[in-house]
Design a protein around this motif. Sequence first.
Motif, PDB file in Angstrom:
ATOM      1  N   PHE A 141      38.850  41.450  53.189  1.00  0.00           N
ATOM      2  CA  PHE A 141      37.652  41.987  52.520  1.00  0.00           C
ATOM      3  C   PHE A 141      37.606  41.639  51.033  1.00  0.00           C
ATOM      4  CE2 PHE A 141      38.413  44.852  56.129  1.00  0.00           C
ATOM      5  CZ  PHE A 141      37.167  44.810  56.735  1.00  0.00           C
ATOM      6  N   ARG A 142      38.629  40.912  50.540  1.00  0.00           N
ATOM      7  CA  ARG A 142      38.719  40.722  49.095  1.00  0.00           C
ATOM      8  C   ARG A 142      37.486  40.051  48.494  1.00  0.00           C
ATOM      9  NH1 ARG A 142      44.709  39.506  48.529  1.00  0.00           N
ATOM     10  NH2 ARG A 142      44.031  37.368  48.638  1.00  0.00           N
ATOM     11  N   LYS A 143      36.924  39.075  49.222  1.00  0.00           N
ATOM     12  CA  LYS A 143      35.780  38.345  48.651  1.00  0.00           C
ATOM     13  C   LYS A 143      34.439  38.877  49.167  1.00  0.00           C
ATOM     14  CE  LYS A 143      38.089  34.073  47.561  1.00  0.00           C
ATOM     15  NZ  LYS A 143      38.338  32.706  47.998  1.00  0.00           N
ATOM     16  N   ILE A 144      34.487  39.973  49.865  1.00  0.00           N
ATOM     17  CA  ILE A 144      33.274  40.525  50.482  1.00  0.00           C
ATOM     18  C   ILE A 144      32.638  41.550  49.534  1.00  0.00           C
ATOM     19  CG2 ILE A 144      32.422  41.920  52.419  1.00  0.00           C
ATOM     20  CD1 ILE A 144      33.366  39.353  53.494  1.00  0.00           C
ATOM     21  N   ARG A 145      31.310  41.453  49.349  1.00  0.00           N
ATOM     22  CA  ARG A 145      30.605  42.425  48.498  1.00  0.00           C
ATOM     23  C   ARG A 145      29.647  43.299  49.297  1.00  0.00           C
ATOM     24  NH1 ARG A 145      34.274  41.510  46.393  1.00  0.00           N
ATOM     25  NH2 ARG A 145      34.712  40.214  44.614  1.00  0.00           N
ATOM     26  N   VAL A 193      39.606  46.310  47.221  1.00  0.00           N
ATOM     27  CA  VAL A 193      38.346  45.938  47.880  1.00  0.00           C
ATOM     28  C   VAL A 193      37.179  46.382  47.003  1.00  0.00           C
ATOM     29  CG1 VAL A 193      36.919  46.303  49.941  1.00  0.00           C
ATOM     30  CG2 VAL A 193      39.407  46.099  50.167  1.00  0.00           C
ATOM     31  N   ASN A 194      36.193  45.493  46.837  1.00  0.00           N
ATOM     32  CA  ASN A 194      35.029  45.786  45.984  1.00  0.00           C
ATOM     33  C   ASN A 194      33.740  45.519  46.740  1.00  0.00           C
ATOM     34  OD1 ASN A 194      36.023  46.367  43.094  1.00  0.00           O
ATOM     35  ND2 ASN A 194      37.287  44.652  43.780  1.00  0.00           N
ATOM     36  N   ILE A 195      33.260  46.534  47.415  1.00  0.00           N
ATOM     37  CA  ILE A 195      32.029  46.391  48.197  1.00  0.00           C
ATOM     38  C   ILE A 195      30.884  47.000  47.393  1.00  0.00           C
ATOM     39  CG2 ILE A 195      30.831  46.973  50.343  1.00  0.00           C
ATOM     40  CD1 ILE A 195      33.204  45.287  51.041  1.00  0.00           C
ATOM     41  N   SER A 199      25.020  50.672  41.638  1.00  0.00           N
ATOM     42  CA  SER A 199      24.177  49.993  40.659  1.00  0.00           C
ATOM     43  C   SER A 199      24.276  50.718  39.316  1.00  0.00           C
ATOM     44  CB  SER A 199      22.726  50.001  41.144  1.00  0.00           C
ATOM     45  OG  SER A 199      21.921  49.339  40.240  1.00  0.00           O
ATOM     46  N   PRO A 200      24.834  50.088  38.274  1.00  0.00           N
ATOM     47  CA  PRO A 200      25.366  48.729  38.276  1.00  0.00           C
ATOM     48  C   PRO A 200      26.680  48.661  39.068  1.00  0.00           C
ATOM     49  CG  PRO A 200      25.842  49.795  36.192  1.00  0.00           C
ATOM     50  CD  PRO A 200      24.997  50.754  36.968  1.00  0.00           C
ATOM     51  N   PHE A 201      27.000  47.431  39.466  1.00  0.00           N
ATOM     52  CA  PHE A 201      28.207  47.203  40.248  1.00  0.00           C
ATOM     53  C   PHE A 201      29.402  47.073  39.301  1.00  0.00           C
ATOM     54  CE2 PHE A 201      30.690  43.829  42.725  1.00  0.00           C
ATOM     55  CZ  PHE A 201      31.372  44.777  43.477  1.00  0.00           C
ATOM     56  N   ARG A 202      30.412  47.909  39.532  1.00  0.00           N
ATOM     57  CA  ARG A 202      31.625  47.823  38.696  1.00  0.00           C
ATOM     58  C   ARG A 202      32.806  47.565  39.590  1.00  0.00           C
ATOM     59  NH1 ARG A 202      29.299  52.207  35.998  1.00  0.00           N
ATOM     60  NH2 ARG A 202      28.362  51.539  34.052  1.00  0.00           N
ATOM     61  N   ARG A 203      33.430  46.428  39.385  1.00  0.00           N
ATOM     62  CA  ARG A 203      34.606  46.123  40.212  1.00  0.00           C
ATOM     63  C   ARG A 203      35.760  47.010  39.796  1.00  0.00           C
ATOM     64  NH1 ARG A 203      35.703  39.937  41.117  1.00  0.00           N
ATOM     65  NH2 ARG A 203      37.229  41.014  42.392  1.00  0.00           N
ATOM     66  N   ARG A 250      34.795  39.877  36.407  1.00  0.00           N
ATOM     67  CA  ARG A 250      33.340  39.898  36.242  1.00  0.00           C
ATOM     68  C   ARG A 250      32.648  40.302  37.544  1.00  0.00           C
ATOM     69  NH1 ARG A 250      32.398  34.605  35.619  1.00  0.00           N
ATOM     70  NH2 ARG A 250      30.202  35.019  36.038  1.00  0.00           N
ATOM     71  N   ASP A 251      31.413  40.819  37.407  1.00  0.00           N
ATOM     72  CA  ASP A 251      30.613  41.134  38.601  1.00  0.00           C
ATOM     73  C   ASP A 251      30.315  39.847  39.359  1.00  0.00           C
ATOM     74  OD1 ASP A 251      30.597  43.611  37.716  1.00  0.00           O
ATOM     75  OD2 ASP A 251      28.443  43.776  37.397  1.00  0.00           O
TER      76      ASP A 251
END
Length: 363
Positions: free
Chosen positions: A267-271, A297-299, A351-355, A361-362
């Motif tokens: 899931f690491r590259k999944i948003r 994980v950053n969804i 929103s906003p998206f914060r990893r 970066r977003d």
Amino acid sequence: MPDFLYVTCQIGAEPAVKAELARRWRAFRFAFSRPGFLTFKLPEEHGLTVDFDLESVFARAYGFSLGKAAADSEEALADSVWKLAGDRRVQRVHVWQRDRTEAGDHGYEPSITPEAIAMHRLLLERCPCKQSLGTEADDPLRPAKLHEKVLDCILVAPGEWWAGYHGVGPAASRYPGGMMALELPEDAVSRAWLKMEEGLRWSRLPMPNDARVAEIGSAPGGASQALLARGCEVIGIDPAEMAPEVLAHSRFRHVRKRSTQVRRREFRKIRWLTADMNVAPNYTLAAVEEIVTHPEVNIRGLLLTLKLPQWSLAKDVPAYLERIRSWGYNQVMARQLQHNRREICVAALQSPFRRKQAGKRDE
Ligand SMILES: C[S@@+](CC[C@H](N)C(=O)[O-])C[C@H]1O[C@@H](n2cnc3c(N)ncnc32)[C@H](O)[C@@H]1O
């Protein structure tokens, strides 16, 4: 403003609508119902605007009720509806039938019926104020524009139509009866295509066309097809078999496991994450929670189907939404979609998206 409200919903969802309105709008008084159609008396001086948000998950469409038309002929019914509209100037006319039976009963899909389309034509022919209608009013399926005023006509029973009035807001109120004119493509491998397509359009999640999406409960693959057709890259997670045509797609990868067996690095590259599992809502929520709250994980956004095997679970919907908010999603909305059966769709967005990982970066 009129002092009655009408609501149309799935057959079986009426108690859920009543309970939602009793919680959110204590002063509304239930007045009348038929399966899939309800009216409520509004308090005097209610102050509601023509495009107010009912904040209901189970109402598919709603508006101010102008009353009932009863007559023996369709022409007389149409004239009576225009009489109920009085001197209100409308740019559109929305016509739809009350649902015939429970969604899914012998494959029944609520939709804008040929009869509703024919009655739309009749109402336009008999409109006493044609000059106020918008240029696109002739097309019964074209979504209305933001802020337009709409005359609603609900074909409740033969010889019994109800007139309503609403102002168009940003989402479902653009469509007659809250129903989009979606057609299942011939090559769709399951009707989940309809749910995904409607869910994406209704939620307006800012998912880029080339988004990487993880789909939990992806088999046989109609929903994946809807995502792939937009250009998304899809990882389908499901222990069951995918349809061969979905498996063959170059942007699709099948992880043939239960969601709990999937390594977090998948899931690491999944948003974006969607889920449609045939399990109880708390199971779906636990499975999604485990993924989205993982530190690596950053969804950014979710589109979830929550099954309601018993209608009594409808009372728990606010708690489900609260649980999703607690994972860091500040925009959470839910709706029983036209193409949902005994289930609801939930869209959630950061929103906003914060990893989580500082310094990144977003995306
Ligand atoms: C309603 S179907 C999904 C339909 C699918 N989205 C489509 O587009 O055709 C539900 C799926 O959930 C899957 N499922 C149930 N529990 C699961 C779990 N723990 N992890 C992944 N998939 C699961 C089932 O195998 C089944 O294929």
